[in-house]
Each structure stands twice: as structure tokens, then as C-alpha cells.
Design an enzyme around this catalytic site. Structure first.
Site, PDB file in Angstrom:
ATOM      1  CB  CYS A  68     -20.059 -54.988   9.413  1.00  0.00           C
ATOM      2  SG  CYS A  68     -19.054 -53.589   9.836  1.00  0.00           S
TER       3      CYS A  68
ATOM      4  CB  CYS B  42     -16.368 -40.920  11.406  1.00  0.00           C
ATOM      5  SG  CYS B  42     -15.860 -41.333  13.088  1.00  0.00           S
TER       6      CYS B  42
ATOM      7  CB  CYS C 136     -11.716 -53.063   8.757  1.00  0.00           C
ATOM      8  SG  CYS C 136     -12.298 -54.482   9.614  1.00  0.00           S
TER       9      CYS C 136
ATOM     10  CB  CYS D 125     -10.085 -44.932   9.540  1.00  0.00           C
ATOM     11  SG  CYS D 125     -11.828 -45.230   9.191  1.00  0.00           S
TER      12      CYS D 125
ATOM     13  CD  GLU E 206     -20.478 -48.752   1.030  1.00  0.00           C
ATOM     14  OE1 GLU E 206     -20.589 -48.813  -0.199  1.00  0.00           O
ATOM     15  OE2 GLU E 206     -19.386 -48.858   1.604  1.00  0.00           O
TER      16      GLU E 206
ATOM     17  CB  CYS F  51      -8.648 -43.168  13.065  1.00  0.00           C
ATOM     18  SG  CYS F  51      -9.682 -43.126  14.550  1.00  0.00           S
TER      19      CYS F  51
HETATM   20  N1  SAH Z   1     -15.588 -46.114  14.888  1.00  0.00           N
HETATM   21  C1  SAH Z   1     -15.526 -47.356  15.534  1.00  0.00           C
HETATM   22  C2  SAH Z   1     -16.171 -48.490  14.755  1.00  0.00           C
HETATM   23  C3  SAH Z   1     -15.953 -48.556  13.256  1.00  0.00           C
HETATM   24  S1  SAH Z   1     -14.349 -48.905  12.629  1.00  0.00           S
HETATM   25  C4  SAH Z   1     -14.105 -47.715  15.850  1.00  0.00           C
HETATM   26  O1  SAH Z   1     -13.205 -47.025  15.410  1.00  0.00           O
HETATM   27  O2  SAH Z   1     -13.910 -48.672  16.603  1.00  0.00           O
HETATM   28  C5  SAH Z   1     -14.143 -50.661  12.675  1.00  0.00           C
HETATM   29  C6  SAH Z   1     -12.670 -51.107  12.805  1.00  0.00           C
HETATM   30  O3  SAH Z   1     -11.934 -50.967  11.575  1.00  0.00           O
HETATM   31  C7  SAH Z   1     -11.924 -50.272  13.843  1.00  0.00           C
HETATM   32  O4  SAH Z   1     -11.170 -51.113  14.677  1.00  0.00           O
HETATM   33  C8  SAH Z   1     -11.002 -49.462  12.972  1.00  0.00           C
HETATM   34  O5  SAH Z   1      -9.902 -49.013  13.696  1.00  0.00           O
HETATM   35  C9  SAH Z   1     -10.663 -50.409  11.863  1.00  0.00           C
HETATM   36  N2  SAH Z   1     -10.115 -49.772  10.657  1.00  0.00           N
HETATM   37  C10 SAH Z   1     -10.319 -48.522  10.216  1.00  0.00           C
HETATM   38  N3  SAH Z   1      -9.644 -48.301   9.053  1.00  0.00           N
HETATM   39  C11 SAH Z   1      -9.002 -49.444   8.758  1.00  0.00           C
HETATM   40  C12 SAH Z   1      -8.159 -49.851   7.673  1.00  0.00           C
HETATM   41  N4  SAH Z   1      -7.868 -49.029   6.677  1.00  0.00           N
HETATM   42  N5  SAH Z   1      -7.670 -51.105   7.683  1.00  0.00           N
HETATM   43  C13 SAH Z   1      -8.001 -51.972   8.682  1.00  0.00           C
HETATM   44  N6  SAH Z   1      -8.798 -51.646   9.728  1.00  0.00           N
HETATM   45  C14 SAH Z   1      -9.294 -50.392   9.769  1.00  0.00           C
HETATM   46 FE1  SF4 Z   2     -14.213 -43.008  12.900  1.00  0.00          FE
HETATM   47 FE2  SF4 Z   2     -12.723 -44.603  11.355  1.00  0.00          FE
HETATM   48 FE3  SF4 Z   2     -11.740 -43.692  13.675  1.00  0.00          FE
HETATM   49 FE4  SF4 Z   2     -13.696 -45.532  13.705  1.00  0.00          FE
HETATM   50  S1  SF4 Z   2     -11.619 -45.811  12.884  1.00  0.00           S
HETATM   51  S2  SF4 Z   2     -13.566 -43.653  14.946  1.00  0.00           S
HETATM   52  S3  SF4 Z   2     -14.890 -44.907  11.875  1.00  0.00           S
HETATM   53  S4  SF4 Z   2     -12.297 -42.439  11.883  1.00  0.00           S
END
Ligand code: SAH
Ligand code: SF4
Length: 387
Positions: free
Chosen positions: A127, A134, A363, A141, A113, A138
Site C-alpha cells: 500500500c 491530503c 486503512c 479518515c 508510511e 473525508c
Molecule cells: N485517497 C484515496 C486513497 C487512500 S485511502 C481514497 O480516498 O480512495 C484508502 C481507503 O481507506 C479509502 O477507501 C478510504 O476511504 C479508506 N479509509 C479512510 N479512513 C478509513 C478508516 N478510518 N477506516 C476504514 N477505511 C478508511
Molecule cells: Fe484523503 Fe483520506 Fe479522503 Fe482518501 S479517504 S481522499 S486519504 S481524506
């Protein structure tokens, strides 16, 4: 052990060979491909590759026939050997707030996406995803709950920009009044686990005889792969964003498990050494607001303390919920109180308005829901199981 050949099956349908696609190649790869296919003589390749480069990346053409300053016979040779086709757009959605999201099929089973967000950055930000799924997980996420399928190639990253440009009607590359002015690697995946392809894609996107989005308008977001930061800066000169989310190791280990490998002190040391860091080129720190987890005034003060001396911007991201998550978004007044502490310390307007939530483009919401819907749709159309 013997091998038995099954000769009873019908022969497979003949499949037309897939022609190499020129759209995502770097300049060097493009020249090499033209010579290897014997379409262009080595002594002519520099001129010819430059010509093609402008057609592909400045004019955005997807048909060799459009290359009017290339001889007809050469165009025919090119069309016989290569393709300029875009990947298939499986789904296109537009949010009430103007955010656009495309589900793009790069190859069978390889779908990503890409999201365009108007009024972000200079005019609008795209974006892009760097991986399908991944490897990191986290806990807040949704993408992190999905296994890594694979890294995207440089061409597949560039294709996301080309698809957006097609949709926004931004060919040839406009000099001024662009709608797509910024690129953020904040889609699915961890870009620093795919640095070779991310760096090559940035070379193509930033080239000033093509898409020409300046490296200062390209931001790479990482969850904190500290040892790769220097290489990222040296190879791409891109802007850096760090998904911080916590100010102490105990909490960050829970939210971003990669912190066990690269704790905050090591990460901060890597950030301080990021090539080109200055007040004009600040690091963006992303901080997701999780109710009762990381949103206290004490944590806001700890954040100010931690970032002291680093040229930085802070983005507070209201948590975007997803099914079965244990987290909730902080109350709005809590976010404002947190922001006020940062503001007093000199960080301006740091709350990121959630965009495209109605089409699951915000995000941390990427891909997952589409997969789920599509899986259930598949079940609906599947033949009933006989019992
Ligand atoms: N993997 C990379 C880039 C993609 S994530 C990273 O983690 O930086 C893009 C952003 O969205 C990151 O800052 C991540 O921490 C944030 N993010 C992930 N899940 C989210 C959620 N459920 N609500 C808000 N931000 C989120
Ligand atoms: Fe992967 Fe989501 Fe963590 Fe970014 S925030 S490193 S996309 S698991």
C-alpha cells in the site's frame, strides 16, 4: 528600501552537493541524465541506459560497483555524478498478522508510511502513498485531518516499492513465487491530484525489464475525482478503486466532501467510461462500514441498484477508529447482514479483514499516529521553556 547584509554570522558549513539519484527516473529521464552529465555519449546512451535500468530495477543494486558488465572507469564516472541510495527508513514495524509498515523519510520533514500486507492480491500487496497528507477531508479518515504537505515525486513513489523489496529480499525481480505481487495506491493522499507522478511511477514499476509488476496488479484508489478517471485509465491501464461509502449525495457529501464537486451521478458516468473496463477488469468499490450511518439493509440494496451494469467488486471495510473520531465501526452482525445482501446479488466475500491494526497500519490510520508520537517525543526531549 535598503538591504543590510549580516556579515557577523559564522559562515555556513560547506555542504556536499547532493548527487542526482537515478533509482526513480523513467527510462527517458535516465538516458537524458546520463547524457547531460556527459557520462555517456549520445550514440551509446540507449545501450548504456538499458544496462543500468536492469541493474537498478531488476537487480535492485544500490552501488555502481556491483554493475560488473560496466567498465570500471564508467562505474567511477557514474559514482562521481550520481547516487543510487535509498531514502532513510525512520521506523519499521511488524504486526502480529505479518503486516509490515515503514516510515520513510524522503527529505527533511517529508515522511510517508508504506504498508506491506501478506496474503492480499495474488501473494501480498504493498500500500503506497502518493502525497504527504491530503487536501481532501473525508470525515472518517484520519489522514484527512492533516494538511497536505506536498505531492510525492515519481521517484519517491518508486522508492517505497524498492524499500519494501529490499526488506522482503526480492531482488533480482523473481519471475514466480513473489511475496510482493500487487501494488495499491491506498496510502496517504489522493492519487488523482498527483496523476503525473503516479503515472510515471507506474511506468517504472510495471516495466517488464525491472520490478515488473503488471498493470493489472496495480490498483489506484480515488475518493472520486471524476474528470481525471479517463486520463488515469488511458495513461496507466491500472485497475480502478472508488471510495464510495454512500449511495446518495446527501450522505456522501458529509462523508466525502468532494462529492459536492463531483456528485454520484457524475462519478458513476466517469466510472462507466473508464478505459478497459470489463468483467475481467472490474472496478473495486470501497465502502467503509460506519455504525448507524451507512450500514442499513436498505443501503445495501441501494448499492446493488447503483452498481447495476458496472463490472464491479465491492470491498466492505470495517471502520478503523482513531482518537476523537465521531464514528464507530458497525457491529459485526450488521456487516454480515449487509454482505449477505450483496452476496445474494452476486458479489462474493466482500468484507476486508482489518490488517495491521496493532501497528496502526490499517486503512485510514496511516501517518497520523506516528506524527503524534513523534511530536510528543520531541516535546519530551525539548529544553524546558523558561518562565
Ligand atoms: N485517497 C484515496 C486513497 C487512500 S485511502 C481514497 O480516498 O480512495 C484508502 C481507503 O481507506 C479509502 O477507501 C478510504 O476511504 C479508506 N479509509 C479512510 N479512513 C478509513 C478508516 N478510518 N477506516 C476504514 N477505511 C478508511
Ligand atoms: Fe484523503 Fe483520506 Fe479522503 Fe482518501 S479517504 S481522499 S486519504 S481524506
Amino acid at each position: 528600501m535598503g538591504v543590510t547584509l549580516d556579515l557577523t554570522r559564522a559562515p555556513a558549513q560547506p555542504v556536499a552537493p547532493v548527487k542526482p539519484n537515478l533509482c526513480g527516473l523513467t527510462r527517458g529521464e535516465l538516458a537524458a541524465a546520463l547524457v547531460a552529465a556527459e557520462v555517456v555519449r549520445p550514440d551509446k546512451v540507449k545501450m548504456r541506459a538499458g544496462q543500468l535500468w536492469r541493474w537498478i530495477h531488476h537487480y535492485g543494486v544500490t552501488d555502481f560497483a556491483a554493475m560488473t558488465d560496466v567498465a570500471k572507469e564508467t562505474r567511477a564516472l557514474l559514482a562521481g555524478a550520481f547516487s543510487l541510495a535509498r531514502p532513510e527508513i525512520v521506523e519499521r514495524q511488524v504486526s502480529r498478522d505479518g503486516t509490515r509498515k515503514w516510515l520513510i523519510r524522503m527529505a527533511p520533514g517529508i515522511e510517508v508510511e508504506t504498508v506491506y500486507i501478506p496474503d492480499v492480491g495474488r501473494a501480498g500487496a504493498l500500500c503506497v502513498s502518493s502525497q504527504v497528507g491530503c487536501t481532501l477531508n473525508c470525515t472518517f479518515c484520519h489522514t484527512g485531518t492533516q494538511a497536505l504537505v506536498r505531492n510525492l515525486t515519481a521517484a519517491e513513489i518508486v522508492a517505497q516499492v524498492q524499500v519494501a523489496r529490499d526488506d522482503l529480499g526480492e531482488w533480482p525481480s523473481p519471475k514466480a513465487d513473489r511475496r510482493l505481487s500487487n501494488i495499491v495506491f491506498m496510502g496517504m493522499g489522493e492519487p488523482l491530484y498527483n496523476l503525473d507522478h503516479v503515472a510515471a511511477a507506474i511506468d517504472v514499476i510495471a516495466d517488464n525489464e525491472g520490478i515488473s509488476i503488471s498493470r493489472r496488479r496495480i490498483t489506484v484508489s480515488t475518493s472520486g475525482v471524476a474528470p481525471e478517471l479517463e486520463a488515469l485509465g488511458a495513461r496507466t491501464q491500472a485497475m480502478l478503486a472508488i471510495s464510495l461509502h454512500a449511495t446518495n449525495d446527501a450522505l456522501r457529501e458529509v462523508l466525502v466532501p468532494l462529492n459536492k464537486k463531483y456528485p454520484i451521478a457524475e462519478l458513476v458516468a466517469g466510472i462507466r467510461a473508464y478505459p478497459g473496463l470489463s468483467n475481467a477488469r472490474r472496478v473495486t468499490f470501497e465502502y467503509v462500514m460506519l455504525k448507524g450511518v451507512n450500514d442499513s439493509p436498505a443501503e445495501a440494496r441501494a448499492l446493488v441498484q447503483l452498481l447495476r451494469g458496472i463490472p464491479s467488486k465491492i470491498n466492505l471495510i470495517p471502520f478503523n477508529p482513531w482518537p476523537d473520531t465521531v464514528y464507530e465501526c458497525s457491529e459485526w452482525k450488521t456487516i454480515e447482514a449487509f454482505a449477505a445482501i450483496l452476496n445474494r446479488a452476486g458479489y462474493a466475500s466482500p468484507i476486508r479483514t482489518p490488517r495491521g491494526r496493532d501497528i496502526l497500519a490499517a486503512c485510514g490510520q496511516l501517518k497520523s499516529e506516528s506524527e503524534k508520537v513523534r511530536a510528543s517525543a520531541r516535546r519530551k526531549t525539548a529544553a524546558p521553556v523558561e518562565t
